[in-house]
Write an enzyme that holds these catalytic residues in place. Structure first.
Site: not given
Length: 582
Positions: A143, A167, A242, A289, A427
């Site tokens: 491949h 494909h 997220r 994130c 955070y």
């Protein structure tokens, strides 16, 4: 013909993808924008929830050079299988293809459980396509996309081929038909997930199987790292996910965006009004994130949070109305902004108590002509996917992903930050000496702009190269917050003793970003000569932005109890061997 095709297969080149975004331009017409309405009291929400197998034996050392993990995509550089051989026949606008009819009466019938047991070169690589089962173990090393085909092992090809429609050509399907070993039983073909109506996560959208799941409820996942450097624009299906709460069902027809804190009262916008009454802007921006690369901090000392690898970052084009245009229309400008300092956002995703996800950004970022804050309704040229905030989300380029609130239901111009848990008690970064007994979240500012970042997406940790290859190809990404442009990426293959400068890829069109508005990442690549003897190499990368910020060399000095802001030099160890069978 088949032998000639196999020779051509080894020389196939990768297929680049170009995403064309049409930008709609229109003038703001005050007569067509809904007027303000003043309400007494609190505004209530008005939205609805919308071995031996198959008669064939395979030795565990059949392909001793394949030591790659189950990662990557049935595509990428392998998307043009046999392209050269069929160059006169293959067209970009491909016509539908069909597999050759193969009698199945004499072939075994398998269940999905049996197929999923064959997910590696040791146990065999099986895949399904349209109800049939294929053993592609013999094809893996042929491949052109290398190990990326292994990601579909034990499952269906359809989700992967959907990303690369080339494909679905006759010549590709002919190759696949050679490896057919049986069919799925009727129960497996019809098998569907049974949703529990009492489960708030029961109606979650279908996700791409390539994603590596960090948490199922709420859903959080990242793509295999090798896929990040396949395309400058990350396909929406594999853009990292997220979520903090269940994905809400929102009826676009009844959707309303409420805006509070305006001079005249409260405004309410429909989706149609947002799209038709304000100019459409398109930007390319990377979202990351805050916990990206947290797994490296966990190796120093355990932290609290999802164990993200290096792929909680992705790049996309976003289209929508500029937030400043909307606020300006409703009379909000510098002359009335004396008491306001923040713009708060509330999502339509809620916890069991009905509390929505929320966050806020500084007013000057929201109102700046160069801030490019969008009320986005398109991603990569299409309506926002459910996982990415349909029908409307905030895109705040250059700022941590947590402030890019999805499923946007309310905007509040305020003198205060959002009172949300995710703004006040999460955070935020702290000293390595701060622990959960001494932490005071009020003592630290909420993360907004992120620091300089880079990581290696290829080669993967623990893989091998041979001295006969003469050089090793190293790929990765680099990005800096606040619109700061990455100007250099340094690569070392000896742990940082000597350095090489990688070639940067600015964008698909090659146009450099405007000063202070470098919202998108840069992909990078370099070929480095191998040493002359077998050994272990430690590949290291570090990036530099146009303010000459660079990454720290180790994790320990930036460790923090939440595992955020992890941006130390990224390190990958590989082996160099002179044994051709290795």
């Amino acid at each position: 013909m088949y032998e000639r095709a196999m020779q051509c297969l080894k020389h196939c080149q990768g297929l680049s993808q170009i995403f064309l975004i049409r930008t709609q331009r229109s003038r703001i017409s005050k007569s067509s924008v809904p007027s303000l309405s003043v309400f007494d009291g609190h505004i209530s929400s008005r939205w609805r929830s919308s071995g031996d197998y198959g008669g064939r034996k395979h030795s565990s050392n059949r392909f001793p050079r394949f030591r790659f993990p189950l990662a990557g995509l049935v595509a990428g550089t392998g998307a043009v299988l046999f392209y050269k051989f069929h160059v006169d026949k293959v067209q970009w606008a491909a016509t539908p293809a069909q597999l050759p009819v193969t009698p199945t009466s004499s072939l075994p019938i398998y269940s999905l459980e049996e197929v999923t047991k064959h997910r590696s070169l040791e146990s065999g690589v099986w895949v399904t396509y349209k109800g049939d089962v294929y053993d592609i173990t013999d094809f893996v090393t042929k491949h052109p996309g290398g190990d990326k085909i292994l990601l579909a092992a034990g499952g269906a090809l359809e989700p992967f081929w959907a990303l690369y429609a080339v494909h679905k050509q006759d010549h590709v399907l002919e190759i696949l038909s050679e490896y057919k070993i049986g069919a799925l039983n009727p129960e497996s073909v019809k098998k569907q997930e049974i949703n529990d109506p009492s489960d708030p996560y029961a109606a979650e959208p279908t996700r791409h199987p390539a994603l590596q799941i960090n948490n199922l409820k709420p859903f959080n996942a990242e793509p295999p790292p090798s896929m990040l450097s396949d395309s400058y624009i990350t396909p929406s299906a594999i853009f990292f996910k997220r979520n903090h709460l269940p994905v809400p069902k929102v009826d676009p027809e009844s959707y309303r965006l409420e805006i509070e804190g305006l001079p005249g009262g409260v405004a309410s916008l429909t989706l149609k009004e947002l799209k038709s009454c304000f100019p459409k802007h398109t930007i390319t921006a990377t979202l990351q994130c805050a916990g990206n690369r947290r797994s490296e901090m966990n190796k120093v000392k355990q932290v609290k949070g999802l164990n993200w690898g290096i792929a909680a970052i992705s790049n996309a084009t976003w289209s929508g109305a500029r937030l400043r245009d909307v606020l300006h229309y409703y009379g909000f400008g510098p002359e009335v902004a004396s008491g306001a300092q923040h713009v708060q956002f509330e999502g339509l995703d809620k916890d069991v108590t009905g509390t929505p996800y929320g966050a806020s950004i500084p007013l000057n970022k929201a109102m700046s002509d160069e801030g490019d804050v969008l009320l986005a309704y398109e991603m990569n040229g299409e309506d926002l996917p459910l996982d990415h905030g349909f029908p409307v989300r905030v895109v705040v380029p250059g700022v941590v992903g947590a402030r890019n609130v999805k499923w946007l239901g309310k905007i509040v111009v305020s003198s205060e930050e959002s009172k949300s848990h995710w703004q006040q008690n999460d955070y935020k970064g702290f000293s390595p000496g701060t622990d959960w007994d001494t932490v005071d979240f009020k003592s630290a500012p909420a993360i907004q702009e992120l620091p300089i970042q880079s990581a290696i997406t290829h080669p993967a940790e623990g893989t091998s190269v041979n001295l006969s290859d003469e050089e090793v190809t190293v790929k990765g990404y680099a990005w800096s917050g606040g619109g700061r442009e990455v100007v250099r990426v340094d690569i070392s293959i000896d742990g940082g003793n000597t350095w090489h400068v990688a070639k940067l890829r600015t964008s698909d069109d090659g146009v450099p970003p405007a000063v202070g508005r470098a919202w998108a990442w840069k992909l990078w690549e370099i070929n480095i000569p191998l040493p002359q003897k077998p050994q272990e190499l430690e590949i290291v990368c570090k990036a530099v932005d146009n303010s000459y910020n660079t990454q720290p060399d180790t994790v320990a000095p930036i460790w923090n109890l939440r595992g955020v802001l992890s941006n130390a030099w990224h390190r990958v160890k590989i082996k160099v061997s002179d044994d051709l069978s290795d």
